[in-house]
Design a protein around this motif. Structure first.
Motif, PDB file in Angstrom:
ATOM      1  N   GLU A 105      58.621  44.643  89.633  1.00  0.00           N
ATOM      2  CA  GLU A 105      58.878  46.249  90.778  1.00  0.00           C
ATOM      3  C   GLU A 105      57.880  47.479  90.263  1.00  0.00           C
ATOM      4  N   ALA A 106      58.741  47.407  89.132  1.00  0.00           N
ATOM      5  CA  ALA A 106      57.811  49.042  88.697  1.00  0.00           C
ATOM      6  C   ALA A 106      56.672  49.473  88.342  1.00  0.00           C
ATOM      7  N   SER A 108      54.237  47.401  90.328  1.00  0.00           N
ATOM      8  CA  SER A 108      53.404  46.167  91.777  1.00  0.00           C
ATOM      9  C   SER A 108      53.915  47.793  92.516  1.00  0.00           C
ATOM     10  N   GLN A 109      54.905  48.714  92.223  1.00  0.00           N
ATOM     11  CA  GLN A 109      55.339  49.952  93.651  1.00  0.00           C
ATOM     12  C   GLN A 109      54.941  51.219  92.702  1.00  0.00           C
ATOM     13  N   SER A 110      55.000  51.132  91.164  1.00  0.00           N
ATOM     14  CA  SER A 110      54.595  52.475  90.598  1.00  0.00           C
ATOM     15  C   SER A 110      52.904  52.161  89.373  1.00  0.00           C
TER      16      SER A 110
END
Lengths: 218, 214
Positions: A105-106, A108-110
């Motif tokens: 997710e890191a 994907s998002q950041s």
């Protein structure tokens, strides 16, 4: 040999397509890469839209299932073939799974948003005869620097992002980073950071990824 | 030991986790992080989320950040309690994953500027949104919801016939947008409208937000 049931639609040059290809290669799952000419707008035609309603690559088929979104496709592949190729890409026990999901997710998002903008601006814009947006480049480089500082700190105490083993959380970074390190003058964003550099060196020299890079350069 | 969520009722990502816990009938303690004073950037919060964001999550020794990872972990750890949020059939779970990713990579970015104009500007600066920008950005929401309308005419929920993380992950932002002028874009599409009404009437939504939102 019979045609493999697994089909990936899209060009190997696409970062999202290459994410799926490296996952299939890591898992030793045979597949057929079906070309989609983006120049001829094949990805916007009705037959393609049936598979991917946003008109983007990749699309994916395996027997009776059609999927899109590269990270969802990869999760499906790893789930279906747990004992083939590289094991544990998405983790086998709950604690490891949670750590992988967190760092994915890191990514994907950041990591993905600024690195995607930079990849487009610095690599693809000129290929597509578009003018680079200097302000956008500067803004996203600043964002990426902050993310890489977090990674540098994390990788001080962990060999890979989620823990001691290579997982999908690391793999997901390969496509954008390859372009930035190999095809732009911004490689030093990665190579000047001791731990990030070490990590990049390890993950990018894996056999599966080297094969994908060959496909991209073919 | 009670689950702890560090975050804020003003954070869509925090709300995503709270809704997940509510769906699973799991008790939790919300430790409010004061976003206005940038508490999320302070050392004690960076120790929980190195990106300086909310939420952060603790379940015993397990510490996590990133709302979708937290939601996934809760759904797997407490499978069988409350609502099942991940399908036990791998093929159906894969389709749910597709739409969870769509929410993250397509829907959220498409409404990002709308959320900034209609929500963040008021929250951060007490300013109203710029009407011209809102009208322009609404077109992105229209395109997005046309795809969702087509999808939801095939199945009751995004991932298939069952409510899943794919739907839940959309709830916080959609609940907010339904309280603004752009609700008309949702209401104009019958399947999207029904889907939204269904989600916002769920007990979890009532529990987290206090009253039915729709």
């Amino acid at each position: 040999m019979a045609t493999p049931p697994v089909k990936v639609y899209g060009p190997a040059l696409s970062t999202a397509v290459s994410r799926v290809l490296v996952c299939l290669l890591e898992k030793d799952v045979p597949f057929q890469l079906v070309p989609v000419s983006m120049a001829k707008l094949e990805h916007k035609k009705p037959d393609y839209i049936k598979m991917q309603p946003f008109g983007q690559v990749p699309a994916f088929q395996d027997e009776d299932i059609t999927l899109f979104e590269s990270r969802a496709i990869c999760r499906y592949i790893a789930e279906k073939y747990p004992n083939k190729g590289t094991a544990g890409l998405f983790g086998t026990n709950p604690l490891v799974k949670a750590s992988i999901d967190q760092w994915l997710e890191a990514e994907s998002q950041s990591f993905n948003p600024p690195s995607s903008v930079l990849t487009f601006q610095l690599v693809f814009a000129s290929r597509m005869k578009l003018k680079q947006d200097e302000a956008l480049i500067k803004q996203n480089e600043a964002k990426l620097v902050k993310v890489l500082d977090v990674y540098e700190n994390r990788l001080e105490s962990s060999r890979y992002l989620a823990g001691d083993e290579f997982t999908f959380a690391d793999l997901s970074h390969l496509p954008n980073t390859q372009y930035l390190v190999d095809k732009t003058d911004r490689a030093e964003l990665f190579t000047s950071r001791k731990n990030v550099s070490r990590w990049w060196s390890e993950i990018s020299t894996r056999t599966a990824w080297k094969k994908v890079v060959e496909m991209q350069n073919a | 030991m009670v689950i702890k969520v560090y975050g804020s009722m003003f954070s869509f990502a925090t709300l995503r986790v709270l809704l997940c816990l509510a769906e699973k009938d799991i008790d939790f303690e919300l430790i409010t992080v004061d976003l206005a004073s940038e508490e999320h950037k302070k050392p004690h919060m960076l120790a929980l989320n190195p990106f300086g964001q909310v939420p952060a999550f603790e379940d015993g020794d397990l510490k996590l950040f990133e709302s979708r990872a937290i939601a996934r972990c809760i759904s797997l750890t407490y499978a069988g309690k409350g609502t099942d949020l991940i399908n036990s059939d791998p093929k159906k779970a894969a389709v749910e994953d597709v739409w969870l990713e769509v929410g993250a990579h397509k829907f959220d970015p498409a409404v990002g500027t709308l959320v900034w104009e209609l929500c963040m500007k008021r929250f951060l600066f007490g300013q109203n949104g710029d009407e011209d920008i809102v009208n322009e950005e609404e077109k992105k929401l229209v395109s997005m919801l046309d795809v969702y309308e087509a999808r939801l005419s095939e199945s009751k929920y995004l991932g298939g016939d069952s409510f899943s993380l794919a739907d839940l992950s959309h709830m916080p932002i959609i609940k907010f947008l339904m309280g603004t002028e752009v609700k008309r874009v949702f209401e104009a599409r019958p399947h999207v409208n029904a889907w939204v009404a269904d989600m916002l009437a769920r007990p979890s939504c009532v529990k987290v937000f206090g009253v039915p939102a729709y």
